[in-house]
Enzyme design. Structure first.
Site, PDB file in Angstrom:
ATOM      1  N   LYS A 166      44.604 -69.106   7.206  1.00 18.23           N
ATOM      2  CA  LYS A 166      45.339 -70.379   7.300  1.00 18.23           C
ATOM      3  C   LYS A 166      44.460 -71.488   7.888  1.00 18.23           C
ATOM      4  CE  LYS A 166      48.734 -68.761   9.926  1.00 18.23           C
ATOM      5  NZ  LYS A 166      48.429 -67.315  10.065  1.00 18.23           N
ATOM      6  N   ARG A 208      57.194 -70.009  12.517  1.00 17.41           N
ATOM      7  CA  ARG A 208      56.971 -68.567  12.564  1.00 17.41           C
ATOM      8  C   ARG A 208      58.283 -67.802  12.704  1.00 17.41           C
ATOM      9  NH1 ARG A 208      51.310 -68.936  14.657  1.00 17.41           N
ATOM     10  NH2 ARG A 208      50.413 -66.860  14.672  1.00 17.41           N
ATOM     11  N   ARG A 248      36.417 -61.450  13.608  1.00 13.73           N
ATOM     12  CA  ARG A 248      36.559 -62.757  14.264  1.00 13.73           C
ATOM     13  C   ARG A 248      36.494 -62.591  15.783  1.00 13.73           C
ATOM     14  NH1 ARG A 248      41.789 -66.346  12.991  1.00 13.73           N
ATOM     15  NH2 ARG A 248      42.741 -64.977  14.525  1.00 13.73           N
ATOM     16  N   ARG A 271      37.727 -64.598  20.653  1.00 10.60           N
ATOM     17  CA  ARG A 271      39.138 -64.936  20.855  1.00 10.60           C
ATOM     18  C   ARG A 271      39.848 -63.748  21.493  1.00 10.60           C
ATOM     19  NH1 ARG A 271      43.152 -67.618  16.347  1.00 10.60           N
ATOM     20  NH2 ARG A 271      44.759 -66.314  17.255  1.00 10.60           N
ATOM     21  N   ARG A 305      50.470 -58.314  16.937  1.00 10.23           N
ATOM     22  CA  ARG A 305      50.689 -59.580  16.205  1.00 10.23           C
ATOM     23  C   ARG A 305      51.116 -59.317  14.764  1.00 10.23           C
ATOM     24  NH1 ARG A 305      45.071 -61.669  17.063  1.00 10.23           N
ATOM     25  NH2 ARG A 305      45.601 -63.465  15.788  1.00 10.23           N
TER      26      ARG A 305
END
Ligand code: AMP
Length: 190
Positions: A14, A89, A128, A134, A145
């Site tokens: 996204k 969401r 990532r 992160r 998640r």
């Protein structure tokens, strides 16, 4: 006015695709995740609250995130439109967005569902995490998640289908092809 909801599981691309859409169409970008990470970095009260949820892979309460979204939206002057990335969401968030836009004489133009197989999502998020550091891109939090996505967020697919706004996008394979497919989907509703 072009109001695009870019939708998909964590790791579906996204953020990456939003940047490319912003460059091409000259619209504003709201990433609720980026807003929260900036608050955490600046050590604000909101940042402290947000960190508790993000580190657990859980969603912030709807009322809180809806307020944040409304004030970000109001900060855009003379906008050609907005790409909403990571919001809504939940169904209450989608309802709030609909109301907020209606109050401004606008509506969601389309919802683009970036579809990516689960193993590919895991692979991307772990990479990532290694590259960006992160904090929520570690295996345990990623699993939470993805679970939150399946239980709380994916019902929005049917919600937007009923609204007549849903468009499927194949979100894996050649990066340029994904952008081409997204642009075609946007040009249909422009
Ligand atoms: P993202 O960068 O979009 O993956 O968001 C990172 C984290 O921020 C999520 O796992 C949630 O904890 C929080 N978050 C971002 N957007 C929302 C939202 N619309 N509603 C609730 N929590 C959110």
């Amino acid at each position: 006015m072009l109001n695009i909801v870019i939708f998909g599981a964590p790791g579906s691309g996204k953020g990456t695709q939003s940047e490319r859409i912003v460059n091409k169409y000259g619209i504003n970008h709201i990433s609720t995740g980026d807003v929260l990470r900036a608050e955490i970095k600046n050590g604000t009260e909101l940042g402290k609250v947000a960190k508790g949820y993000i580190d657990q892979g859980q969603l912030l309460p709807d009322e809180l995130i809806i307020d944040i979204l409304a004030s970000t939206l109001d900060s855009f002057k003379a906008s050609k439109g907005v790409i909403f990335d990571g919001f809504p969401r939940t169904i209450p968030q989608a309802e709030a967005l609909k109301k907020m836009l209606a109050e401004r004489g606008q509506e969601v133009s389309t919802m683009l569902d970036l579809n990516v197989p689960e193993e590919e999502l895991m692979r991307r998020l772990i990479n990532r995490g290694l590259e960006s550091g992160r904090a929520d891109d570690n295996e345990e939090t990623i699993k939470k998640r993805l679970n939150v996505y399946h239980t709380q967020t994916s019902p929005l697919i049917d919600w937007y289908k009923k609204e007549g706004k849903y468009q499927y996008i194949k979100g894996y394979g050649d990066m340029d092809q994904i952008l081409t497919d997204i642009c075609e989907a946007i040009d249909k509703v422009k």
